[in-house]
Scaffold this motif. Structure first.
Motif, PDB file in Angstrom:
ATOM      1  N   PRO A 183      16.445   2.176  50.993  1.00 34.29           N
ATOM      2  CA  PRO A 183      15.890   3.548  51.623  1.00 34.29           C
ATOM      3  C   PRO A 183      16.245   4.953  51.918  1.00 34.29           C
ATOM      4  O   PRO A 183      17.229   4.731  53.213  1.00 34.29           O
ATOM      5  N   GLY A 184      15.795   6.353  52.398  1.00 34.16           N
ATOM      6  CA  GLY A 184      16.481   7.481  52.854  1.00 34.16           C
ATOM      7  C   GLY A 184      17.008   8.079  51.980  1.00 34.16           C
ATOM      8  O   GLY A 184      17.220   8.568  50.925  1.00 34.16           O
ATOM      9  N   ARG A 185      17.147   9.936  52.766  1.00 36.75           N
ATOM     10  CA  ARG A 185      17.648  10.945  52.161  1.00 36.75           C
ATOM     11  C   ARG A 185      19.450  10.856  51.146  1.00 36.75           C
ATOM     12  O   ARG A 185      20.349   9.866  52.516  1.00 36.75           O
ATOM     13  N   LEU A 186      20.257  11.418  50.600  1.00 38.72           N
ATOM     14  CA  LEU A 186      21.128  10.933  50.297  1.00 38.72           C
ATOM     15  C   LEU A 186      22.835  11.201  51.231  1.00 38.72           C
ATOM     16  O   LEU A 186      21.882  12.658  51.723  1.00 38.72           O
ATOM     17  N   LEU A 187      23.435  10.859  51.668  1.00 42.95           N
ATOM     18  CA  LEU A 187      24.387  11.373  52.444  1.00 42.95           C
ATOM     19  C   LEU A 187      24.237  11.627  54.097  1.00 42.95           C
ATOM     20  O   LEU A 187      25.067  10.963  55.017  1.00 42.95           O
ATOM     21  N   GLU A 188      22.168  12.092  54.598  1.00 40.41           N
ATOM     22  CA  GLU A 188      22.406  11.929  55.866  1.00 40.41           C
ATOM     23  C   GLU A 188      21.691  10.356  56.420  1.00 40.41           C
ATOM     24  O   GLU A 188      22.241   9.657  57.197  1.00 40.41           O
ATOM     25  N   ASP A 189      21.278   9.322  55.603  1.00 44.34           N
ATOM     26  CA  ASP A 189      20.272   8.027  55.884  1.00 44.34           C
ATOM     27  C   ASP A 189      20.982   7.368  54.862  1.00 44.34           C
ATOM     28  O   ASP A 189      21.546   6.507  55.876  1.00 44.34           O
ATOM     29  N   VAL A 190      21.682   7.413  53.515  1.00 39.97           N
ATOM     30  CA  VAL A 190      22.105   6.677  53.674  1.00 39.97           C
ATOM     31  C   VAL A 190      23.675   6.598  52.290  1.00 39.97           C
ATOM     32  O   VAL A 190      23.424   8.062  51.404  1.00 39.97           O
ATOM     33  N   SER A 191      24.696   5.990  51.949  1.00 38.75           N
ATOM     34  CA  SER A 191      25.405   6.920  50.910  1.00 38.75           C
ATOM     35  C   SER A 191      26.198   5.199  50.767  1.00 38.75           C
ATOM     36  O   SER A 191      26.005   4.151  51.505  1.00 38.75           O
ATOM     37  N   PHE A 192      26.716   5.279  49.631  1.00 35.94           N
ATOM     38  CA  PHE A 192      27.362   4.081  48.674  1.00 35.94           C
ATOM     39  C   PHE A 192      28.681   4.319  47.983  1.00 35.94           C
ATOM     40  O   PHE A 192      29.177   5.486  47.959  1.00 35.94           O
ATOM     41  N   ILE A 193      29.971   3.896  48.498  1.00 33.08           N
ATOM     42  CA  ILE A 193      31.098   4.325  48.278  1.00 33.08           C
ATOM     43  C   ILE A 193      31.928   2.873  47.649  1.00 33.08           C
ATOM     44  O   ILE A 193      30.996   1.793  48.352  1.00 33.08           O
ATOM     45  N   ASN A 194      32.941   2.680  46.285  1.00 32.11           N
ATOM     46  CA  ASN A 194      33.231   1.490  46.079  1.00 32.11           C
ATOM     47  C   ASN A 194      34.626   1.458  46.980  1.00 32.11           C
ATOM     48  O   ASN A 194      35.156   2.493  47.236  1.00 32.11           O
ATOM     49  N   ALA A 195      34.974   0.274  47.917  1.00 32.97           N
ATOM     50  CA  ALA A 195      36.088   0.424  48.290  1.00 32.97           C
ATOM     51  C   ALA A 195      37.211   0.508  48.093  1.00 32.97           C
ATOM     52  O   ALA A 195      38.449   1.664  48.447  1.00 32.97           O
ATOM     53  N   SER A 196      37.575   0.571  46.745  1.00 32.88           N
ATOM     54  CA  SER A 196      39.092   1.017  45.818  1.00 32.88           C
ATOM     55  C   SER A 196      38.899   2.703  45.802  1.00 32.88           C
ATOM     56  O   SER A 196      39.869   2.668  46.289  1.00 32.88           O
ATOM     57  N   GLY A 197      37.630   2.608  45.818  1.00 31.85           N
ATOM     58  CA  GLY A 197      38.144   4.378  45.814  1.00 31.85           C
ATOM     59  C   GLY A 197      38.357   4.818  47.076  1.00 31.85           C
ATOM     60  O   GLY A 197      38.907   6.172  47.566  1.00 31.85           O
ATOM     61  N   LEU A 198      38.846   4.643  48.606  1.00 28.59           N
ATOM     62  CA  LEU A 198      39.328   4.339  49.291  1.00 28.59           C
ATOM     63  C   LEU A 198      40.337   5.004  49.237  1.00 28.59           C
ATOM     64  O   LEU A 198      41.666   5.652  50.112  1.00 28.59           O
ATOM     65  N   VAL A 199      41.537   4.237  48.639  1.00 23.15           N
ATOM     66  CA  VAL A 199      42.586   4.433  47.963  1.00 23.15           C
ATOM     67  C   VAL A 199      43.060   4.344  46.541  1.00 23.15           C
ATOM     68  O   VAL A 199      44.470   4.945  46.393  1.00 23.15           O
ATOM     69  N   ARG A 200      42.258   4.446  45.345  1.00 23.04           N
ATOM     70  CA  ARG A 200      42.997   4.409  44.073  1.00 23.04           C
ATOM     71  C   ARG A 200      42.598   6.097  43.357  1.00 23.04           C
ATOM     72  O   ARG A 200      40.719   5.969  43.677  1.00 23.04           O
ATOM     73  N   ARG A 201      43.298   7.126  43.010  1.00 20.96           N
ATOM     74  CA  ARG A 201      42.553   8.359  42.955  1.00 20.96           C
ATOM     75  C   ARG A 201      41.466   8.396  41.304  1.00 20.96           C
ATOM     76  O   ARG A 201      42.001   7.068  40.801  1.00 20.96           O
ATOM     77  N   GLY A 202      40.630   8.337  41.784  1.00 21.93           N
ATOM     78  CA  GLY A 202      39.729   8.487  40.496  1.00 21.93           C
ATOM     79  C   GLY A 202      38.252   8.693  41.018  1.00 21.93           C
ATOM     80  O   GLY A 202      37.323   9.032  40.390  1.00 21.93           O
ATOM     81  N   ALA A 203      38.458   8.438  42.288  1.00 24.96           N
ATOM     82  CA  ALA A 203      37.479   8.218  43.000  1.00 24.96           C
ATOM     83  C   ALA A 203      36.465   9.804  43.489  1.00 24.96           C
ATOM     84  O   ALA A 203      34.907   9.351  42.831  1.00 24.96           O
ATOM     85  N   ILE A 204      37.420  10.288  43.037  1.00 26.06           N
ATOM     86  CA  ILE A 204      36.610  11.705  43.023  1.00 26.06           C
ATOM     87  C   ILE A 204      37.569  12.736  42.043  1.00 26.06           C
ATOM     88  O   ILE A 204      38.483  12.322  41.467  1.00 26.06           O
TER      89      ILE A 204
END
Length: 255
Positions: A183-204
């Motif tokens: 529950p909650g507001r996007l970005l302010e209350d809650v976010s989801f990321i994949n750990a692989s995206g921290l290091v692999r190009r393509g996450a953004i």
């Protein structure tokens, strides 16, 4: 400014990726230790999320399942291995890309329009649509609206994790089964990321520009992991280099 969410869910798809060598495995463990210095970070495992979806069944079997890109196809196969719900899986390509106006466009690359990609499942009912994450809901919503005539009325969507406010809007289109609904507001209350995206190009992904990994957006890292941001960035950069050394360069035609 990027806000620090009250809860940041990090899906661990990195441990398996980094298991190919002792050094990359060590760096991955180091990275998880760093990001969990902040109490608002919650690490999710694939097994626990699959269990949560399966527990809400049984469903199906479905005449066809649509996996949204590689991640959605992988989720569909993981669920099918446990349940037998999805004997026929059809993968489509669609992704969200940043545009110059600070918004997002949907791109399908060389795969063609969504209508073209979904044509092979015309007449298949009931149908399942499977994704890994519902964040803004832009991608899943576009796929649901592009389904062949008559399919949406007998469709059900599945995802491992999602933001409840986005899921609520999509449920007006069809039922959705989700493993972890936050529950909650996007970005302010809650976010989801994949750990692989921290290091692999393509996450953004960016319209007309090269893709990035999350660590290449330092302001995002500082918002997500304020207690260890500089160390997280340094560890990500090192792990990214190590992983790139383990991936062979594609062979050119004639090599």
């Amino acid at each position: 400014m990027t806000p620090t969410p009250k809860t940041l869910f990090v899906h661990d798809d990195l441990t398996e990726l980094a298991a190919s060598s002792a050094e990359t495995a060590r760096l991955a463990r180091q990275l998880f230790a760093l990001i969990q210095r902040d109490a608002h970070v919650r690490v999710l495992t694939l097994a626990a999320q699959v269990d949560a979806v399966v527990a809400q069944g049984p469903f199906g079997p479905f005449a066809a399942a649509i996996g949204i890109a590689a991640a959605g196809e992988a989720v569909a196969r993981a669920l099918h291995a446990r349940t037998g719900w999805f004997p026929v899986i059809h993968r489509i390509e669609v992704a969200r890309e940043e545009n110059a106006a600070a918004g997002y466009d949907l791109a399908t690359g060389s795969a063609g329009s969504l209508a073209h990609q979904l044509a092979p499942v015309k007449g298949a009912t009931p149908i399942a649509i499977v994704d890994d994450t519902v964040f803004s809901g832009l991608t899943l919503g576009a796929v649901l609206r592009a389904l062949p005539a008559g399919a949406l009325e007998q469709a059900r969507a599945f995802c491992l994790r999602g933001v409840e406010t986005s899921l609520a809007a999509l449920r007006a289109l069809c039922p959705i089964t989700v493993g972890v609904a936050a529950p909650g507001r996007l970005l302010e209350d809650v976010s989801f990321i994949n750990a692989s995206g921290l290091v692999r190009r393509g996450a953004i992904r960016r319209v007309g520009r090269a893709p990035l990994a999350f660590y290449e957006r330092p302001d995002w890292i500082r918002a997500w992991f304020p207690s260890a941001a500089d160390d997280v960035i340094a560890c990500c950069a090192t792990l990214a280099r190590e992983l790139s050394r383990e991936i062979p360069s594609p062979r050119r035609r004639g090599d």
